[in-house]
Scaffold this motif. Structure first.
Motif, PDB file in Angstrom:
ATOM      1  N   GLU A  61     -11.789  26.196  59.264  1.00  0.00           N
ATOM      2  CA  GLU A  61     -10.598  25.407  58.905  1.00  0.00           C
ATOM      3  C   GLU A  61      -9.789  24.981  60.130  1.00  0.00           C
ATOM      4  O   GLU A  61      -9.458  23.795  60.263  1.00  0.00           O
ATOM      5  CB  GLU A  61      -9.719  26.191  57.931  1.00  0.00           C
ATOM      6  N   PRO A  62      -9.446  25.894  61.051  1.00  0.00           N
ATOM      7  CA  PRO A  62      -8.716  25.427  62.234  1.00  0.00           C
ATOM      8  C   PRO A  62      -9.534  24.476  63.113  1.00  0.00           C
ATOM      9  O   PRO A  62      -8.962  23.575  63.735  1.00  0.00           O
ATOM     10  CB  PRO A  62      -8.383  26.723  62.986  1.00  0.00           C
ATOM     11  N   LEU A  63     -10.838  24.648  63.136  1.00  0.00           N
ATOM     12  CA  LEU A  63     -11.677  23.731  63.901  1.00  0.00           C
ATOM     13  C   LEU A  63     -11.598  22.323  63.314  1.00  0.00           C
ATOM     14  O   LEU A  63     -11.440  21.340  64.048  1.00  0.00           O
ATOM     15  CB  LEU A  63     -13.125  24.227  63.906  1.00  0.00           C
ATOM     16  N   ARG A  64     -11.694  22.238  62.009  1.00  0.00           N
ATOM     17  CA  ARG A  64     -11.598  20.926  61.363  1.00  0.00           C
ATOM     18  C   ARG A  64     -10.234  20.288  61.599  1.00  0.00           C
ATOM     19  O   ARG A  64     -10.127  19.070  61.813  1.00  0.00           O
ATOM     20  CB  ARG A  64     -11.864  21.064  59.861  1.00  0.00           C
ATOM     21  N   ALA A  65      -9.194  21.105  61.575  1.00  0.00           N
ATOM     22  CA  ALA A  65      -7.841  20.588  61.805  1.00  0.00           C
ATOM     23  C   ALA A  65      -7.711  20.041  63.226  1.00  0.00           C
ATOM     24  O   ALA A  65      -7.161  18.948  63.437  1.00  0.00           O
ATOM     25  CB  ALA A  65      -6.808  21.689  61.559  1.00  0.00           C
ATOM     26  N   LEU A  66      -8.225  20.777  64.190  1.00  0.00           N
ATOM     27  CA  LEU A  66      -8.164  20.344  65.590  1.00  0.00           C
ATOM     28  C   LEU A  66      -8.954  19.052  65.785  1.00  0.00           C
ATOM     29  O   LEU A  66      -8.481  18.103  66.414  1.00  0.00           O
ATOM     30  CB  LEU A  66      -8.692  21.460  66.492  1.00  0.00           C
ATOM     31  N   ALA A  67     -10.163  19.020  65.242  1.00  0.00           N
ATOM     32  CA  ALA A  67     -11.024  17.848  65.410  1.00  0.00           C
ATOM     33  C   ALA A  67     -10.415  16.613  64.760  1.00  0.00           C
ATOM     34  O   ALA A  67     -10.489  15.501  65.318  1.00  0.00           O
ATOM     35  CB  ALA A  67     -12.407  18.134  64.830  1.00  0.00           C
ATOM     36  N   ALA A  68      -9.803  16.783  63.599  1.00  0.00           N
ATOM     37  CA  ALA A  68      -9.191  15.647  62.907  1.00  0.00           C
ATOM     38  C   ALA A  68      -7.958  15.157  63.663  1.00  0.00           C
ATOM     39  O   ALA A  68      -7.744  13.943  63.804  1.00  0.00           O
ATOM     40  CB  ALA A  68      -8.817  16.052  61.486  1.00  0.00           C
ATOM     41  N   LEU A 121     -12.415  30.283  67.008  1.00  0.00           N
ATOM     42  CA  LEU A 121     -11.052  30.047  66.539  1.00  0.00           C
ATOM     43  C   LEU A 121     -10.653  30.993  65.409  1.00  0.00           C
ATOM     44  O   LEU A 121      -9.469  31.296  65.241  1.00  0.00           O
ATOM     45  CB  LEU A 121     -10.900  28.592  66.074  1.00  0.00           C
ATOM     46  N   GLY A 122     -11.629  31.468  64.665  1.00  0.00           N
ATOM     47  CA  GLY A 122     -11.324  32.351  63.540  1.00  0.00           C
ATOM     48  C   GLY A 122     -10.742  33.689  63.955  1.00  0.00           C
ATOM     49  O   GLY A 122     -10.085  34.373  63.154  1.00  0.00           O
ATOM     50  N   LYS A 123     -10.948  34.098  65.203  1.00  0.00           N
ATOM     51  CA  LYS A 123     -10.443  35.397  65.641  1.00  0.00           C
ATOM     52  C   LYS A 123      -8.917  35.428  65.692  1.00  0.00           C
ATOM     53  O   LYS A 123      -8.310  36.502  65.619  1.00  0.00           O
ATOM     54  CB  LYS A 123     -11.031  35.772  66.999  1.00  0.00           C
ATOM     55  N   ALA A 124      -8.294  34.269  65.800  1.00  0.00           N
ATOM     56  CA  ALA A 124      -6.827  34.215  65.772  1.00  0.00           C
ATOM     57  C   ALA A 124      -6.291  34.469  64.376  1.00  0.00           C
ATOM     58  O   ALA A 124      -5.095  34.743  64.206  1.00  0.00           O
ATOM     59  CB  ALA A 124      -6.342  32.864  66.278  1.00  0.00           C
ATOM     60  N   LEU A 125      -7.159  34.384  63.369  1.00  0.00           N
ATOM     61  CA  LEU A 125      -6.731  34.539  61.979  1.00  0.00           C
ATOM     62  C   LEU A 125      -7.128  35.888  61.386  1.00  0.00           C
ATOM     63  O   LEU A 125      -6.898  36.143  60.206  1.00  0.00           O
ATOM     64  CB  LEU A 125      -7.335  33.411  61.128  1.00  0.00           C
ATOM     65  N   THR A 126      -7.720  36.760  62.186  1.00  0.00           N
ATOM     66  CA  THR A 126      -8.082  38.091  61.699  1.00  0.00           C
ATOM     67  C   THR A 126      -6.817  38.872  61.333  1.00  0.00           C
ATOM     68  O   THR A 126      -5.883  38.932  62.140  1.00  0.00           O
ATOM     69  CB  THR A 126      -8.852  38.866  62.789  1.00  0.00           C
ATOM     70  N   PRO A 127      -6.760  39.461  60.140  1.00  0.00           N
ATOM     71  CA  PRO A 127      -5.590  40.270  59.772  1.00  0.00           C
ATOM     72  C   PRO A 127      -5.355  41.378  60.800  1.00  0.00           C
ATOM     73  O   PRO A 127      -6.307  41.999  61.289  1.00  0.00           O
ATOM     74  CB  PRO A 127      -5.985  40.848  58.408  1.00  0.00           C
ATOM     75  N   ARG A 144     -11.611  44.604  65.260  1.00  0.00           N
ATOM     76  CA  ARG A 144     -12.811  44.038  64.652  1.00  0.00           C
ATOM     77  C   ARG A 144     -12.485  42.648  64.110  1.00  0.00           C
ATOM     78  O   ARG A 144     -11.341  42.351  63.765  1.00  0.00           O
ATOM     79  CB  ARG A 144     -13.321  44.953  63.525  1.00  0.00           C
ATOM     80  N   HIS A 145     -13.500  41.810  64.004  1.00  0.00           N
ATOM     81  CA  HIS A 145     -13.297  40.433  63.553  1.00  0.00           C
ATOM     82  C   HIS A 145     -14.357  40.049  62.527  1.00  0.00           C
ATOM     83  O   HIS A 145     -15.060  39.040  62.678  1.00  0.00           O
ATOM     84  CB  HIS A 145     -13.327  39.473  64.745  1.00  0.00           C
ATOM     85  N   VAL A 146     -14.466  40.839  61.496  1.00  0.00           N
ATOM     86  CA  VAL A 146     -15.449  40.566  60.445  1.00  0.00           C
ATOM     87  C   VAL A 146     -15.100  39.255  59.745  1.00  0.00           C
ATOM     88  O   VAL A 146     -13.970  39.055  59.288  1.00  0.00           O
ATOM     89  CB  VAL A 146     -15.480  41.724  59.427  1.00  0.00           C
ATOM     90  N   GLY A 147     -16.068  38.350  59.696  1.00  0.00           N
ATOM     91  CA  GLY A 147     -15.872  37.073  59.014  1.00  0.00           C
ATOM     92  C   GLY A 147     -15.183  35.996  59.837  1.00  0.00           C
ATOM     93  O   GLY A 147     -14.858  34.933  59.312  1.00  0.00           O
ATOM     94  N   HIS A 148     -15.005  36.256  61.138  1.00  0.00           N
ATOM     95  CA  HIS A 148     -14.287  35.256  61.935  1.00  0.00           C
ATOM     96  C   HIS A 148     -15.041  33.938  62.017  1.00  0.00           C
ATOM     97  O   HIS A 148     -14.424  32.882  62.195  1.00  0.00           O
ATOM     98  CB  HIS A 148     -14.009  35.799  63.344  1.00  0.00           C
TER      99      HIS A 148
END
Length: 410
Positions: free
Chosen positions: A280-287, A258-264, A270-274
């Motif tokens: 955060e988006p995973l927690r939001a979806l799960a909640a 999910l972090g790849k959607a937030l890459t600048p 590249r997706h360093v740190g994805h």
């Protein structure tokens, strides 16, 4: 009083699939008659009974009428005047609206057998749009039957899109969204679930974190499929292949990137740190969907740590031990197996990489075994106490992992 086998049992017989549940509809009967015959009532909203010997479900034929928004916005009529055709008309898809009488003859007023033969998922009537759960059910059936060549009829897709435009999908409660999603993740081709929802316009409303992955590019040398959404679909289907019916691993696969959607944008492809951005988006979806704690916890571990699994052969013993501790793998080895299966699905869920070897999994399992073999007994004999025991065990475990790595020549 006439009894018919209906729904999935008839459909799966025609498809040559194993029949799991036998559901029946009873025409021309009153609840009092069913009780007098020994049937046990279980229905809350309408009369459903369990057979006194087989415990199979027998429901009185019924009709339904839309009275409000959402899944519960219906009024039901169930009495001896309701015909079999009326009961079948309220069902979602034609392939689920076939009945079989006690002599084995089919009653198929809406062309379900034809649609099975033509591999089409088609709605029974315009009343389909009245129940938003049906949108999720169509997507789930697509995930189940896509390997058999089933597709959604154009006119049915048009209705799904209409339901989204009319806001019916906004009335879906989280519990039903998760229940249908969980079932879809257990099917043979979960990617079809996403594709149907996306084409209908529902993915952006129900799973915006996932919808955002489509169109996001990745480095072609690592991901020949380029599109992150396509990669996710491939990972989902690979997870279903590696662990059939396991919705826990399926959910880990669904949310691992999910972090790849937030890459600048300036950093793409590249997706360093994805792996960290995705938490955060995973927690939001799960909640939002009220996902079970075990699913949410293991999915977050896969999200954060899957790159460490991929580079496990290069990691230092201390990092390996930290990863195992993070997974609680020394006490609960099954968590490592779940984690590694999801990571393998990620590795193989790429165009042209479907059969890649993954020695990282064997190495991490072996590292886990040699580390778990170290216990406190020898350190207690040495007279160590308290935190000193833990420190000595950690050092011994790192040394054991280092020796094992040299022996295996990683």
């Amino acid at each position: 009083m006439r009894t018919y086998l209906v729904g999935g049992a008839v459909r799966d017989k025609l498809l040559g699939r194993t029949v799991v549940d036998h559901d029946h509809v009873v025409v021309g009967a009153h609840p009092e008659e069913m009780l007098a015959l020994g049937y046990k009532p279980v229905g809350k909203d309408f009369p459903v009974f369990l057979h006194p010997e087989t415990s199979e479900e027998y429901a009185l034929a019924r009709t339904e009428r839309k009275t409000g928004h959402g899944y519960h916005g219906f009024a039901f009529q169930a009495d001896s005047s309701v015909t079999l055709e009326q009961d079948l008309a309220r069902r979602d898809l034609t392939i689920n609206a076939i009945a079989q009488d006690e002599a084995g003859h089919l009653v198929d007023p809406y062309g379900g057998k034809r649609d099975i033969e033509q591999r089409v998922l088609r709605h029974v009537s315009p009343a389909f749009v009245e129940d938003p759960v049906r949108l999720l059910r169509v997507a789930r059936f697509a995930a189940r039957f896509a390997p058999l060549g089933f597709t959604v009829a154009d006119e049915t897709m048009a209705l799904l899109q209409q339901m989204v435009r009319d806001g019916e999908v906004d009335h879906l409660v989280p519990e039903r969204v998760w229940a249908e999603t969980r079932k879809a993740l257990s099917e043979a081709q979960p990617s079809a679930f996403l594709r149907v929802l996306r084409e209908a316009g529902a993915l952006a409303k129900l799973f915006p974190e996932i919808d955002a992955l489509y169109g996001v590019p990745q480095r072609a040398e690592f991901h020949p499929e380029i599109d992150t959404g396509v990669h996710l679909e491939m990972v989902l289907d690979m997870a279903a292949k590696l662990a059939p019916g396991n919705d826990l691993i399926g959910f880990c696969a669904l949310t691992h990137d999910l972090g790849k959607a937030l890459t600048p944008k300036e950093e793409l492809p590249r997706h360093v740190g994805h792996e960290h951005r995705g938490v955060e988006p995973l927690r939001a979806l799960a909640a939002r969907l009220k996902v079970p704690a075990e699913h949410a916890e293991l999915a977050e571990l896969v999200c954060r740590e899957h790159l460490n699994a991929h580079r496990a052969l290069e990691l230092k013993p201390a990092t390996i031990l930290k990863l195992l501790a993070t997974l609680d793998a020394l006490r609960r080895p099954e968590r490592l197996d779940i984690f590694l299966t999801a990571c393998l699905a990620d590795k193989r869920g790429r165009l042209g990489h479907e059969h890649d070897e993954y020695p990282q999994a064997a190495w991490l399992r072996h590292a886990r075994d040699v580390a778990a073999a170290i216990n406190s007994a020898p350190f207690l004999e040495q007279g160590l106490k308290g935190p000193a025991i833990g420190a000595a065990m950690e050092k011994a475990r790192m040394e054991a992992i280092e020796i094992a790595k040299l022996e295996l020549k990683f």
